[in-house]
Design an enzyme around this catalytic site. Structure first.
Site, mmCIF file in Angstrom:
data_model
loop_
_atom_site.group_PDB
_atom_site.id
_atom_site.type_symbol
_atom_site.label_atom_id
_atom_site.label_comp_id
_atom_site.label_asym_id
_atom_site.label_seq_id
_atom_site.Cartn_x
_atom_site.Cartn_y
_atom_site.Cartn_z
ATOM 1 N N GLY A 10 44.951 43.636 26.900
ATOM 2 C CA GLY A 10 45.781 43.832 28.092
ATOM 3 C C GLY A 10 46.614 42.600 28.433
ATOM 4 O O GLY A 10 46.620 41.610 27.694
ATOM 5 N N LEU A 59 33.880 50.849 26.688
ATOM 6 C CA LEU A 59 32.674 50.094 27.064
ATOM 7 C C LEU A 59 31.663 50.897 27.871
ATOM 8 O O LEU A 59 30.528 50.457 28.036
ATOM 9 C CB LEU A 59 33.066 48.864 27.888
ATOM 10 C CG LEU A 59 33.510 47.647 27.097
ATOM 11 C CD1 LEU A 59 34.163 46.650 28.037
ATOM 12 C CD2 LEU A 59 32.322 47.000 26.383
ATOM 13 N N SER A 124 40.028 40.181 42.281
ATOM 14 C CA SER A 124 41.408 40.272 42.749
ATOM 15 C C SER A 124 41.515 39.779 44.172
ATOM 16 O O SER A 124 40.577 39.940 44.968
ATOM 17 C CB SER A 124 41.840 41.741 42.684
ATOM 18 O OG SER A 124 43.069 41.913 43.352
ATOM 19 N N TYR A 150 40.506 51.023 44.284
ATOM 20 C CA TYR A 150 40.576 49.974 43.259
ATOM 21 C C TYR A 150 39.989 48.673 43.820
ATOM 22 O O TYR A 150 39.107 48.059 43.216
ATOM 23 C CB TYR A 150 42.036 49.752 42.815
ATOM 24 C CG TYR A 150 42.251 48.400 42.188
ATOM 25 C CD1 TYR A 150 41.751 48.125 40.922
ATOM 26 C CD2 TYR A 150 42.920 47.387 42.876
ATOM 27 C CE1 TYR A 150 41.917 46.862 40.361
ATOM 28 C CE2 TYR A 150 43.082 46.138 42.318
ATOM 29 C CZ TYR A 150 42.582 45.880 41.067
ATOM 30 O OH TYR A 150 42.738 44.633 40.523
ATOM 31 N N LYS A 154 36.306 46.385 43.129
ATOM 32 C CA LYS A 154 36.175 44.943 42.872
ATOM 33 C C LYS A 154 35.190 44.318 43.861
ATOM 34 O O LYS A 154 34.381 43.467 43.486
ATOM 35 C CB LYS A 154 37.539 44.249 42.972
ATOM 36 C CG LYS A 154 38.540 44.657 41.904
ATOM 37 C CD LYS A 154 38.130 44.191 40.518
ATOM 38 C CE LYS A 154 39.154 44.548 39.460
ATOM 39 N NZ LYS A 154 38.684 44.289 38.085
ATOM 40 N N PHE A 179 45.588 36.121 42.322
ATOM 41 C CA PHE A 179 46.671 36.458 43.230
ATOM 42 C C PHE A 179 47.683 37.302 42.444
ATOM 43 O O PHE A 179 47.294 38.301 41.868
ATOM 44 C CB PHE A 179 47.147 35.204 43.975
ATOM 45 C CG PHE A 179 46.163 34.947 45.105
ATOM 46 C CD1 PHE A 179 44.867 34.509 44.823
ATOM 47 C CD2 PHE A 179 46.464 35.265 46.406
ATOM 48 C CE1 PHE A 179 43.905 34.384 45.840
ATOM 49 C CE2 PHE A 179 45.519 35.142 47.417
ATOM 50 C CZ PHE A 179 44.252 34.703 47.133
HETATM 51 C C1 UD1 Z 1 49.318 44.795 43.991
HETATM 52 C C2 UD1 Z 1 48.109 45.536 44.454
HETATM 53 C C3 UD1 Z 1 46.898 44.671 44.228
HETATM 54 C C4 UD1 Z 1 46.796 44.272 42.767
HETATM 55 C C5 UD1 Z 1 48.079 43.559 42.359
HETATM 56 C C6 UD1 Z 1 48.081 43.266 40.870
HETATM 57 C C7 UD1 Z 1 48.896 47.019 46.260
HETATM 58 C C8 UD1 Z 1 48.869 47.310 47.722
HETATM 59 N N1 UD1 Z 1 48.265 45.909 45.860
HETATM 60 O O1 UD1 Z 1 49.453 43.644 44.799
HETATM 61 O O2 UD1 Z 1 45.744 45.378 44.596
HETATM 62 O O3 UD1 Z 1 45.701 43.429 42.564
HETATM 63 O O4 UD1 Z 1 49.190 44.392 42.641
HETATM 64 O O5 UD1 Z 1 49.113 42.363 40.590
HETATM 65 O O6 UD1 Z 1 49.462 47.762 45.468
HETATM 66 N N2 UD1 Z 1 57.576 45.356 45.861
HETATM 67 C C9 UD1 Z 1 58.845 45.847 46.106
HETATM 68 N N3 UD1 Z 1 59.389 46.718 45.196
HETATM 69 C C10 UD1 Z 1 58.719 47.128 44.076
HETATM 70 C C11 UD1 Z 1 57.411 46.626 43.842
HETATM 71 C C12 UD1 Z 1 56.867 45.748 44.760
HETATM 72 O O7 UD1 Z 1 59.481 45.500 47.111
HETATM 73 O O8 UD1 Z 1 59.258 47.943 43.307
HETATM 74 C C13 UD1 Z 1 56.992 44.408 46.833
HETATM 75 C C14 UD1 Z 1 55.717 44.936 47.463
HETATM 76 O O9 UD1 Z 1 56.006 45.700 48.593
HETATM 77 C C15 UD1 Z 1 54.991 43.631 47.792
HETATM 78 C C16 UD1 Z 1 55.462 42.662 46.698
HETATM 79 O O10 UD1 Z 1 56.632 43.232 46.143
HETATM 80 O O11 UD1 Z 1 55.429 43.156 49.027
HETATM 81 C C17 UD1 Z 1 54.432 42.485 45.581
HETATM 82 O O12 UD1 Z 1 54.056 43.778 45.136
HETATM 83 P P1 UD1 Z 1 53.118 44.000 43.859
HETATM 84 O O13 UD1 Z 1 53.696 43.317 42.689
HETATM 85 O O14 UD1 Z 1 52.849 45.457 43.759
HETATM 86 O O15 UD1 Z 1 51.802 43.187 44.231
HETATM 87 P P2 UD1 Z 1 50.817 43.340 45.492
HETATM 88 O O16 UD1 Z 1 51.203 44.449 46.360
HETATM 89 O O17 UD1 Z 1 50.701 41.997 46.107
#
Ligand code: UD1
Length: 341
Positions: A10, A59, A124, A150, A154, A179
């Protein structure tokens, strides 16, 4: 050490395999390719200068897992294998709980039976919830809580692993709370290859930049942050991979059976700042529009990284511009990710 890496094909697993090899460890991978492609193994061999032994099975199969431990002397396990899509976990909670718990149970039984006592676990930052104080600290007195299946899998596994580590003599576990991992190996030959439409920000931006998608939708422009978009602690996957090596080496001197570590940079970057950094890497504007908030997103998330620095002797060194340059090299050289065959 001879290290079993579950989910080693992965995104984070493959980068960690290389970091382990660079640090002088021998590695064996187990992966069922349910969310990765076999082509990654050839790329890893080219980068490592040797084949990485691979076992292809699920696994949750306890007999196969036990036979693998019986056939080689495994000193430590780095356990990545698991389902990880938040949205999908809400639709299929049973699949998430049973897969993420069963794979871990299977490994724990084999480890106990065959005398393997060191485990590094992929947790996570999602274990921190809306009540946790910023920056997130491992010893926050608010109990860790997550808002989706999910994340809850964890949280459960952190508790299970801590209980088992206290009960099995000599067992040592590091719980690594990632993070937001982004970027790729600087060669551009391995990287993140999400199936379908990417859920995460940087893979989506990269696919817009390479022409696979029309524009980025920024989820929410009215958060209580300087530019109105969410803030995250993005960490280069190479720094994250090196954090696993540091955690493995820490387990040799660990005094506590189980300990959690935040792996982040301690710096917050907004969604729009990340988009603009990616534009710098690509050298042209990337189309976007601001749309409604995505349910479940926290406005701000970043780590207190002092524990990892003090106890693992590790800290992230790569910048946001490094993350974007490396993510772009991977995406532009592999516009459709890894080949299927
Ligand atoms: C997400 C997951 C988290 C996981 C992590 C893995 C959620 C709520 N959380 O975290 O559990 O461990 O990914 O990396 O899904 N964004 C946009 N447009 C997009 C995609 C994302 O604006 O097309 C914004 C999101 O709203 C957020 C930020 O980018 O504010 C980061 O998003 P993302 O990469 O999905 O990470 P997390 O939400 O922090």
């Amino acid at each position: 050490m001879h290290v079993l890496v579950s989910g080693g094909a992965g995104y984070i697993g493959s980068h960690t395999v290389l970091a382990l090899v660079r640090a002088g460890h021998s590695v064996v991978v187990v992966d069922d390719f349910s969310n990765s492609k076999p082509a990654v193994m050839g790329r890893l061999a080219a980068l490592a200068g040797r084949e990485i032994p691979l076992h292809v099975f699920d696994l949750t199969d306890r007999d196969k897992t036990d036979r693998l431990f019986a056939s080689e002397q495994i000193d430590a396990v780095v356990h990545f294998a698991g389902f990880k899509a938040v949205g999908e976990s809400v639709e299929k909670p049973l699949a998430y709980y049973s897969n993420n718990l069963d794979t871990t149970f299977s490994l724990l039984r084999a480890m106990e039976r065959h005398g393997t006592r060191k485990l590094v676990f992929s947790s996570s930052a999602t274990v921190y919830g809306p009540r946790s104080k910023l920056p997130y600290r491992e010893d926050d007195d608010v109990p860790i809580e997550a808002v989706n299946p999910y994340g809850r899998s964890k949280v459960m596994l952190e508790h299970i692993l801590t209980d088992v580590a206290h009960a099995v003599p000599g067992m040592k576990v590091a719980l690594l709370r990632y993070f937001n991992p982004v970027g790729a190996h600087p060669s551009g030959t391995i990287g993140e290859d999400p199936g379908g439409i990417p859920n995460n920000l940087v893979p989506f931006i990269a696919q817009v930049a390479v022409g696979r998608r029309e524009k980025l939708r920024v989820f929410g422009g009215d958060y209580p942050t300087p530019d109105g978009t969410c803030i995250r602690d993005f960490i280069h996957v190479e720094d994250l991979a090196e954090g696993h090596v540091a955690a493995l080496e820490y387990l040799e001197r660990a005094t506590e059976p189980a300990r959690a570590f935040n792996l982040g940079t301690g710096q917050g970057t907004s969604v729009l700042e990340m988009l603009h950094a990616f534009e710098r890497a690509v050298g042209r504007p990337i189309p976007y529009e601001i749309v409604d908030r995505r349910p479940g997103d926290l406005p701000v998330s970043y780590a207190d990284v002092s524990r990892a620095k003090a106890e693992l002797g590790w800290q992230a060194t790569r910048t946001i511009d490094d993350m974007c340059a490396d993510a772009w090299r991977w995406q532009s050289h592999n516009p459709n990710g890894y080949p299927d065959a």
